[in-house]
Design an enzyme around this catalytic site. Structure first.
Site, short mmCIF file in Angstrom:
data_model
loop_
_atom_site.label_atom_id
_atom_site.label_comp_id
_atom_site.label_asym_id
_atom_site.label_seq_id
_atom_site.Cartn_x
_atom_site.Cartn_y
_atom_site.Cartn_z
N LYS A 10 -17.76 -5.70 10.06
CA LYS A 10 -17.94 -6.85 10.97
C LYS A 10 -16.92 -7.95 10.71
CE LYS A 10 -22.76 -6.19 12.08
NZ LYS A 10 -23.33 -5.65 10.82
N SER A 42 -2.82 -8.00 2.44
CA SER A 42 -3.16 -7.92 3.87
C SER A 42 -3.54 -9.30 4.41
CB SER A 42 -4.33 -6.95 4.07
OG SER A 42 -3.97 -5.66 3.65
N HIS A 45 0.85 -1.21 0.00
CA HIS A 45 0.00 0.00 0.00
C HIS A 45 0.88 1.26 0.00
CE1 HIS A 45 -3.07 -2.76 2.13
NE2 HIS A 45 -3.59 -2.48 0.96
N ARG A 54 -1.68 -6.23 -8.81
CA ARG A 54 -0.52 -7.06 -8.51
C ARG A 54 -0.47 -8.18 -9.54
NH1 ARG A 54 -2.81 -7.60 -2.61
NH2 ARG A 54 -4.61 -7.19 -3.93
P1 ADP Z 1 -9.77 -3.82 -0.92
O1 ADP Z 1 -10.50 -4.65 0.08
O2 ADP Z 1 -10.44 -2.54 -1.27
O3 ADP Z 1 -9.27 -4.54 -2.12
P2 ADP Z 1 -7.05 -3.63 0.08
O4 ADP Z 1 -6.62 -2.88 1.27
O5 ADP Z 1 -6.78 -5.10 0.07
O6 ADP Z 1 -8.56 -3.29 -0.06
O7 ADP Z 1 -6.40 -3.00 -1.20
C1 ADP Z 1 -6.63 -1.68 -1.59
C2 ADP Z 1 -6.00 -1.50 -2.96
O8 ADP Z 1 -4.59 -1.62 -2.84
C3 ADP Z 1 -6.46 -2.54 -3.99
O9 ADP Z 1 -6.56 -1.93 -5.25
C4 ADP Z 1 -5.33 -3.55 -3.99
O10 ADP Z 1 -5.20 -4.20 -5.25
C5 ADP Z 1 -4.14 -2.64 -3.71
N1 ADP Z 1 -3.05 -3.38 -3.08
C6 ADP Z 1 -3.06 -4.09 -1.95
N2 ADP Z 1 -1.85 -4.66 -1.71
C7 ADP Z 1 -1.05 -4.28 -2.74
C8 ADP Z 1 0.29 -4.55 -3.11
N3 ADP Z 1 1.08 -5.37 -2.40
N4 ADP Z 1 0.74 -3.99 -4.24
C9 ADP Z 1 -0.05 -3.22 -5.00
N5 ADP Z 1 -1.32 -2.92 -4.73
C10 ADP Z 1 -1.83 -3.46 -3.62
#
Ligand code: ADP
Length: 162
Positions: free
Chosen positions: A43, A130, A19, A92
């Site tokens: 939740k 995550s 992120h 990704r």
């Molecule tokens: P969501 O539940 O909205 O997908 P995330 O927090 O998992 O929330 O991800 C938010 C955004 O960040 C998404 O577009 C996801 O693809 C991107 N993202 C998450 N981890 C990475 C990473 N390691 N590299 C690039 N983008 C990422």
């Protein structure tokens, strides 16, 4: 010229170096970035929205032009409220593509002013999510390449508390 604001929406449960890599990339394109924790699915979340906002604030502290907040409702409406010109999302692996394309087209319909800008992280973060971080934390694995120390500490504390 008007300031170009982008919103980076997501769950950030928890925030990772992936992120943060995207935050840095987005700042090269936009004047200001609003990192926005979505209040949906609360939740089933691991950290509360407040905890996620706190972790994002702690890890982006000192980066000018970044603001961290949370929002409820539609991302397209939130983007309109803050006068954003774009949404930032990450790509990704190929498996992200279908979901991100669907979301981007849906948001375009809901708010035609908004475009989604998909950014790719640096190679070490291509397989970082995550969900993977939570799994490793559950079994006490080393997270130092994946999340900032503040986040690793919160994960440890949360798993120790059971
Ligand atoms: P969501 O539940 O909205 O997908 P995330 O927090 O998992 O929330 O991800 C938010 C955004 O960040 C998404 O577009 C996801 O693809 C991107 N993202 C998450 N981890 C990475 C990473 N390691 N590299 C690039 N983008 C990422």
């Amino acid at each position: 010229m008007a300031e170009r604001i982008a919103v980076y929406p997501g769950s950030f449960d928890p925030p990772t170096y992936g992120h943060l890599d995207l935050v840095a990339r987005a700042l090269k394109i936009f004047d200001r970035l609003i990192v926005a924790v979505a209040r949906n699915n609360e939740k089933s979340a691991f950290f509360t929205v407040e905890e996620r906002v706190e972790m994002l604030r702690a890890t982006t502290e000192g980066i000018a032009k970044v603001e961290v907040t949370s929002f409820g409702g539609l991302t397209a409406d939130f983007a309109r409220e803050v006068n954003a010109v774009a949404l930032v999302r990450g790509l990704r692996v190929l498996s992200d593509f279908e979901f991100e394309l669907t979301m981007a087209i849906t948001n375009q319909k809901l708010n035609p002013q908004i475009d989604t800008v998909a950014l790719m992280p640096s190679e070490p973060y291509l397989f970082l999510s995550s969900r993977i971080v939570r799994e490793i934390a559950r079994f006490g694995g080393d997270l130092s390449d994946m999340v900032p120390p503040e986040v690793a500490e919160r994960l440890r504390a949360k798993f120790q508390a059971g």
